[in-house]
Motif scaffolding. Structure first.
Motif, PDB file in Angstrom:
ATOM      1  N   ALA A 104      -2.609   6.545 -12.040  1.00 15.73           N
ATOM      2  CA  ALA A 104      -3.091   5.675 -10.966  1.00 15.73           C
ATOM      3  C   ALA A 104      -4.592   5.843 -10.743  1.00 15.73           C
ATOM      4  O   ALA A 104      -5.292   4.882 -10.416  1.00 15.73           O
ATOM      5  N   LYS A 138      -4.103   0.277  -0.779  1.00 17.86           N
ATOM      6  CA  LYS A 138      -3.024  -0.690  -0.634  1.00 17.86           C
ATOM      7  C   LYS A 138      -2.261  -0.767  -1.943  1.00 17.86           C
ATOM      8  O   LYS A 138      -2.851  -0.694  -3.016  1.00 17.86           O
ATOM      9  N   ARG A 139      -0.994  -0.953  -1.828  1.00 14.80           N
ATOM     10  CA  ARG A 139      -0.139  -1.067  -3.008  1.00 14.80           C
ATOM     11  C   ARG A 139      -0.167  -2.506  -3.516  1.00 14.80           C
ATOM     12  O   ARG A 139      -0.148  -3.454  -2.742  1.00 14.80           O
ATOM     13  N   THR A 140      -0.206  -2.656  -4.844  1.00 14.70           N
ATOM     14  CA  THR A 140      -0.139  -3.973  -5.460  1.00 14.70           C
ATOM     15  C   THR A 140       0.573  -3.853  -6.795  1.00 14.70           C
ATOM     16  O   THR A 140       0.693  -2.754  -7.345  1.00 14.70           O
ATOM     17  N   ASN A 141       1.028  -4.952  -7.307  1.00 13.65           N
ATOM     18  CA  ASN A 141       1.667  -4.968  -8.628  1.00 13.65           C
ATOM     19  C   ASN A 141       0.728  -5.637  -9.611  1.00 13.65           C
ATOM     20  O   ASN A 141       0.134  -6.672  -9.311  1.00 13.65           O
ATOM     21  N   VAL A 142       0.622  -5.052 -10.797  1.00 13.29           N
ATOM     22  CA  VAL A 142      -0.241  -5.579 -11.839  1.00 13.29           C
ATOM     23  C   VAL A 142       0.544  -5.596 -13.140  1.00 13.29           C
ATOM     24  O   VAL A 142       1.254  -4.636 -13.459  1.00 13.29           O
ATOM     25  N   TYR A 143       0.417  -6.669 -13.885  1.00 15.82           N
ATOM     26  CA  TYR A 143       1.040  -6.747 -15.204  1.00 15.82           C
ATOM     27  C   TYR A 143       0.001  -6.339 -16.242  1.00 15.82           C
ATOM     28  O   TYR A 143      -1.127  -6.808 -16.203  1.00 15.82           O
ATOM     29  N   ARG A 187      -7.200   2.845 -10.777  1.00 21.08           N
ATOM     30  CA  ARG A 187      -8.079   2.568  -9.627  1.00 21.08           C
ATOM     31  C   ARG A 187      -9.541   2.543 -10.047  1.00 21.08           C
ATOM     32  O   ARG A 187     -10.315   1.694  -9.622  1.00 21.08           O
TER      33      ARG A 187
END
Length: 89
Positions: free
Chosen positions: A30, A4-9, A34
């Protein structure tokens, strides 16, 4: 495994380390991210049941002295050196 795609700072320094590691290992950034997410998720996992109950004990052989530790570490080191140099008995 479904991804699943997510945004992380992330901090610039961390992103630089990820970029360098990915380049050194020849893998996508990536993949490094992961793996990091997976490792931290496992490290913070809470099990439904304890690994051992309060009634269970392990006999680790009693107190271990400095000489026994030194001897065991020395033997392990020497065995590893023999294996690495092809002198395994």
């Amino acid at each position: 495994m479904a991804l699943k795609r997510t945004n992380v700072y992330a901090e610039d320094g961390d992103l630089l380390l990820i970029k360098e590691a990915a380049a050194r290992l020849g893998v996508p950034e990536a993949e490094i991210i992961r793996e990091g997410i997976h490792r931290i998720a496992l490290a913070h996992r809470v099990w439904d049941e304890p690994f051992v109950s309060d009634e269970e004990t392990f006999d680790l052989g009693g107190p271990v002295g400095e000489d026994e530790i030194r001897t065991t570490v020395t033997q392990g080191y020497e065995e590893r050196e023999r294996r690495q140099h092809g002198d395994a008995a």
